[in-house]
Write a protein that holds these residues in place. Sequence first.
Motif, PDB file in Angstrom:
ATOM      1  N   UNK A 168      42.577  37.848  33.996  1.00 44.46           N
ATOM      2  CA  UNK A 168      42.580  36.808  35.026  1.00 44.46           C
ATOM      3  C   UNK A 168      43.805  35.911  34.878  1.00 44.46           C
ATOM      4  N   UNK A 169      44.216  35.623  33.642  1.00 42.68           N
ATOM      5  CA  UNK A 169      45.396  34.780  33.419  1.00 42.68           C
ATOM      6  C   UNK A 169      46.674  35.476  33.883  1.00 42.68           C
ATOM      7  N   UNK A 170      46.745  36.789  33.715  1.00 42.87           N
ATOM      8  CA  UNK A 170      47.956  37.521  34.108  1.00 42.87           C
ATOM      9  C   UNK A 170      47.989  37.767  35.616  1.00 42.87           C
ATOM     10  N   UNK A 171      46.846  38.118  36.191  1.00 43.77           N
ATOM     11  CA  UNK A 171      46.771  38.429  37.624  1.00 43.77           C
ATOM     12  C   UNK A 171      45.743  37.529  38.315  1.00 43.77           C
ATOM     13  N   UNK A 172      45.961  36.224  38.373  1.00 46.80           N
ATOM     14  CA  UNK A 172      44.916  35.340  38.914  1.00 46.80           C
ATOM     15  C   UNK A 172      44.626  35.557  40.399  1.00 46.80           C
ATOM     16  N   UNK A 173      45.662  35.695  41.213  1.00 44.61           N
ATOM     17  CA  UNK A 173      45.425  35.844  42.651  1.00 44.61           C
ATOM     18  C   UNK A 173      44.792  37.191  42.976  1.00 44.61           C
ATOM     19  N   UNK A 174      45.288  38.238  42.355  1.00 49.93           N
ATOM     20  CA  UNK A 174      44.746  39.567  42.618  1.00 49.93           C
ATOM     21  C   UNK A 174      43.277  39.649  42.193  1.00 49.93           C
ATOM     22  N   UNK A 175      42.985  39.117  41.002  1.00 49.32           N
ATOM     23  CA  UNK A 175      41.602  39.145  40.508  1.00 49.32           C
ATOM     24  C   UNK A 175      40.689  38.302  41.389  1.00 49.32           C
ATOM     25  N   UNK A 176      41.165  37.127  41.774  1.00 50.93           N
ATOM     26  CA  UNK A 176      40.350  36.254  42.624  1.00 50.93           C
ATOM     27  C   UNK A 176      40.033  36.931  43.949  1.00 50.93           C
TER      28      UNK A 176
END
Length: 121
Positions: free
Chosen positions: A46-54
């Motif tokens: 989540x820290x590396x890909x916050x927008x994609x995960x969200x």
Amino acid sequence: MYAVQYIAIVVVLALMLYVLGKYGKKEFEWGDFLFWEAILLGLLVVAIFPLEMANEIRKLLGLGRGLDALFVLAIGLSYLLILKVYVAVDRTEREITELTRKIAIEMEEINRRLEEINEKL
């Protein structure tokens, strides 16, 4: 990447090393080690890909915004952690109660034997 992402990545990696060290010192069992490493690995993603995960979580849960999805997921994980702590505390309380009963029974037996010895003297 934003500065907060770098900070989050460093913190999560430090926590992963901390958990690994605890497991190495035999302070964590294998199940606890896997549980915490899985949680921390999820936080790292989540820290590396916050927008994609969200957005993926939003689509999966059918919510309107990605941030809402992250909050819903965080609340759900928090409830799981609270349940894990509750179960551990309940188990510990039961063990303490059982040990207290055993000690009380043994102390009563010791006192009875001491009274018998005193009566014989």
